[in-house]
Design a protein around this motif. Structure first.
Motif, PDB file in Angstrom:
ATOM      1  N   CYS A  90      54.742 -40.325  72.448  1.00 32.99           N
ATOM      2  CA  CYS A  90      54.802 -41.113  73.690  1.00 32.99           C
ATOM      3  C   CYS A  90      53.549 -41.016  74.554  1.00 32.99           C
ATOM      4  CB  CYS A  90      56.020 -40.710  74.509  1.00 32.99           C
ATOM      5  SG  CYS A  90      56.026 -38.966  75.000  1.00 32.99           S
ATOM      6  N   HIS A 260      54.601 -48.235  73.546  1.00 33.70           N
ATOM      7  CA  HIS A 260      55.105 -47.139  74.387  1.00 33.70           C
ATOM      8  C   HIS A 260      55.613 -47.668  75.725  1.00 33.70           C
ATOM      9  CE1 HIS A 260      52.534 -43.815  72.233  1.00 33.70           C
ATOM     10  NE2 HIS A 260      53.501 -44.295  71.481  1.00 33.70           N
ATOM     11  N   ASN A 263      59.004 -49.805  74.843  1.00 31.10           N
ATOM     12  CA  ASN A 263      60.148 -49.302  74.090  1.00 31.10           C
ATOM     13  C   ASN A 263      60.392 -47.801  74.187  1.00 31.10           C
ATOM     14  OD1 ASN A 263      60.676 -51.924  72.930  1.00 31.10           O
ATOM     15  ND2 ASN A 263      58.897 -51.588  71.596  1.00 31.10           N
ATOM     16  N   ASN A 264      59.424 -47.038  74.682  1.00 22.98           N
ATOM     17  CA  ASN A 264      59.600 -45.593  74.705  1.00 22.98           C
ATOM     18  C   ASN A 264      60.691 -45.195  75.702  1.00 22.98           C
ATOM     19  OD1 ASN A 264      58.687 -42.673  75.800  1.00 22.98           O
ATOM     20  ND2 ASN A 264      58.028 -42.961  73.689  1.00 22.98           N
ATOM     21  N   PRO A 265      61.484 -44.148  75.380  1.00 25.43           N
ATOM     22  CA  PRO A 265      62.538 -43.705  76.307  1.00 25.43           C
ATOM     23  C   PRO A 265      62.028 -43.367  77.702  1.00 25.43           C
ATOM     24  CG  PRO A 265      62.849 -42.701  74.154  1.00 25.43           C
ATOM     25  CD  PRO A 265      61.554 -43.439  74.087  1.00 25.43           C
ATOM     26  N   HIS A 266      60.808 -42.840  77.803  1.00 22.57           N
ATOM     27  CA  HIS A 266      60.260 -42.528  79.126  1.00 22.57           C
ATOM     28  C   HIS A 266      60.072 -43.801  79.953  1.00 22.57           C
ATOM     29  CE1 HIS A 266      59.619 -38.254  78.671  1.00 22.57           C
ATOM     30  NE2 HIS A 266      59.040 -38.446  77.493  1.00 22.57           N
ATOM     31  N   VAL A 268      61.822 -46.593  79.555  1.00 27.93           N
ATOM     32  CA  VAL A 268      63.175 -47.054  79.884  1.00 27.93           C
ATOM     33  C   VAL A 268      63.729 -46.247  81.060  1.00 27.93           C
ATOM     34  CG1 VAL A 268      65.541 -47.292  79.038  1.00 27.93           C
ATOM     35  CG2 VAL A 268      63.610 -47.820  77.525  1.00 27.93           C
ATOM     36  N   ASN A 269      63.506 -44.913  81.023  1.00 31.80           N
ATOM     37  CA  ASN A 269      63.965 -44.061  82.125  1.00 31.80           C
ATOM     38  C   ASN A 269      63.289 -44.430  83.431  1.00 31.80           C
ATOM     39  OD1 ASN A 269      65.665 -42.574  80.470  1.00 31.80           O
ATOM     40  ND2 ASN A 269      64.149 -40.978  80.071  1.00 31.80           N
ATOM     41  N   ASN A 272      64.951 -47.488  84.824  1.00 32.68           N
ATOM     42  CA  ASN A 272      66.288 -47.146  85.314  1.00 32.68           C
ATOM     43  C   ASN A 272      66.225 -46.339  86.606  1.00 32.68           C
ATOM     44  OD1 ASN A 272      67.455 -48.432  83.110  1.00 32.68           O
ATOM     45  ND2 ASN A 272      67.599 -46.563  81.890  1.00 32.68           N
ATOM     46  N   SER A 337      60.682 -39.352  84.361  1.00 33.23           N
ATOM     47  CA  SER A 337      61.859 -38.976  83.569  1.00 33.23           C
ATOM     48  C   SER A 337      62.461 -37.672  84.053  1.00 33.23           C
ATOM     49  CB  SER A 337      61.463 -38.843  82.092  1.00 33.23           C
ATOM     50  OG  SER A 337      61.105 -40.091  81.554  1.00 33.23           O
TER      51      SER A 337
END
Length: 496
Positions: A90, A260, A263-266, A268-269, A272, A337
């Motif tokens: 990431c 990144h 699509n990376n979870p970071h 997305v977080n 959110n 995150s």
């Protein structure tokens, strides 16, 4: 101050402060081994190991070669692997590339210092730029060296020098960018080389961490609005082209950055967290508690705002850095995150030089300035100086090379939590991994051929359970603490 009017004397003071910083940094890094975290270890793994994340069976006997996979053995100077590992992870690749190059020169040896030394260099260079930026803002050598000293001895700053991640490098590039960018508020200081240097710094920063974009955006926003208002269209266009060129170069070198972001979870977080209105205040409060001056930071900022409104001595250079520091804190504090100061490290140099220098400008009395400096140092606390003879896990492991090593951990741990202590685990020839699952307890762990063993027990494990299992599988009758505690384990010595 007449003493500082001579360049030789200024260089002497600069050297002395840098020496203090070097000593503190080496001491801090030297005694960081007992706090070694998974992210420290993963920096080596992501920089060197094909596939990045090393996994293995976490029950029973294991070959110590598994832990040697963290070193550069078969793939020195394998830059393609660094790019691939980071594309799958990431972060951009620049910091990991630096670590990989250092490790490649010394392969197959592996040392903490391959990560600590570059961070120490970045920290000392940042200190120099902080001094120069502070002088550019205050016009006073004494005050600029005071700001530098505050930065150098700050425990939070030093803590992240001893954290083997890219944050000190991001901070260096951020304060360099600020140092160059604020010259656009002063035609007399502006040179053609500014544009090329901004492109270079921008590209390097974007190849180090994505939070660099946030720093560069807010600084550029203030610079751009100023140039637009002053109708300096040529400078505005060249400045924008310089920044965009740096970003484009970074994306051409590492196009995976776009994936990144999307699509990376970071990422997305971040989206959110930005949309979530719950716990926002508590996040900011925790960030302040982790900051270089802790909660005193809020008092300091409020006091600076009041002084700035009253005195009206601050110019656009000051406001540009104040705005950048504040907006970065608000945005990253809201979207990150996790709530950890590592995400604020990129702005520490700009914050310390920008905010403190601005305070010095609006305060007239030298005594009050010195009191403010002392107050900031006290609020931050003093660096820990380790006087006593310290024995870390690595030196202990090497002293018992060839004996049995037993690692007792939680059954739900990812294997990377075992790998955190790979530096010392790789020094043993015989390694047994155990956890607290029913499956593990049913295995026959026959240690009767061994007269002694080093036992790493995860902190949350029930020591009596560990003893019952261990004594029933060996000739050992004693489990003695050796006084060593790592971030995850307590270390014991098992004997007959």
């Amino acid at each position: 101050m007449k003493f500082l009017e001579k360049k030789l004397n200024r260089n002497l003071v600069l050297t002395c402060i840098l020496f203090i910083g070097l000593v503190l940094a080496v001491i801090t890094c030297r005694y960081h081994a007992n706090k070694f975290l998974i992210d420290d270890m993963l920096s080596f793994s992501l920089a060197n190991t094909p596939g990045g994340w090393v996994s293995h069976e976490v029950l029973g006997w294991i070959n110590n070669q598994e832990f040697y996979r963290f070193a550069v053995i078969d793939n020195p100077f394998d830059f393609k692997n660094v790019w691939l590992n980071q594309a799958l992870d990431c972060h951009p690749p620049l910091y990991y590339l630096i670590i990989h190059i250092i490790c490649s020169f010394f392969s197959p040896a592996l040392s903490y210092w391959y990560g600590y030394i570059p961070n120490i260099i970045f920290y000392l260079l940042t200190a120099v730029v902080v001094q120069k930026l502070s002088y550019k803002l205050s016009g006073d050598y004494l005050l600029s060296f005071l700001v530098m000293l505050v930065y150098v001895i700050n425990p939070t700053v030093l803590n992240y020098v001893a954290f083997i991640r890219m944050y000190p490098l991001v901070g260096l590039l951020g304060v360099l960018f600020a140092y160059l960018a604020i010259d656009f508020f002063d035609d007399d200081r502006l040179r053609g080389k500014h544009y090329y240097l901004i492109t270079l710094i921008c590209a390097l920063g974007c190849l180090t961490h994505y939070y660099s974009y946030v720093i560069y955006f807010f600084i550029s926003l203030t610079v751009g609005l100023y140039l637009l208002f002053k109708k300096k269209y040529k400078q505005l266009i060249l400045y924008c082209v310089s920044v965009l060129a740096g970003i484009i170069i970074a994306l051409l070198i590492f196009p995976s950055a776009i994936n990144h972001w999307l699509n990376n979870p970071h990422s997305v977080n971040a989206v959110n967290n930005f949309n979530d209105s719950v716990n926002t205040l508590s996040r900011y409060t925790k960030y302040l508690e982790y900051s270089p001056f802790k909660l005193f930071t809020a008092v300091f900022i409020v006091g600076l705002i009041i002084l700035a409104i009253k005195s009206k001595k601050l110019n656009l250079k000051h406001f540009s850095l104040l705005f950048t520091g504040l907006m970065y804190f608000l945005l990253i504090g809201k979207t990150s995150s996790f709530v950890t100061h590592r995400y604020m490290v990129p702005i520490d140099g700009i914050f310390i030089s920008g905010f403190i220098s601005s305070s010095y400008v609006v305060i007239k009395n030298l005594k009050i300035k010195l009191i403010l400096t002392l107050g900031l140092i006290i609020s931050a606390g003093f660096p820990t100086i380790y006087i006593k003879d310290y024995q870390n896990p690595v030196s202990y492991a090497k002293a018992h090379y060839g004996d049995l090593l037993i690692v007792y951990s939680d059954q739900y741990w990812d294997s990377n939590y075992i790998n955190v202590n790979a530096f010392e685990f790789r020094e043993y020839e015989n390694i047994y991994l155990m956890n607290n699952s029913e499956e593990a307890r049913q295995l026959k762990a026959d240690f009767f051929m061994y007269k002694k063993a080093v036992v790493y027990v995860a902190h949350e494990m029930d020591l009596n359970v560990v003893k019952n299992w261990l004594f029933g599988s060996s000739r050992f009758t004693k489990l003695e603490p050796v006084g060593i505690n790592t971030a995850l384990y307590a270390v014991y010595y098992a004997v007959e």
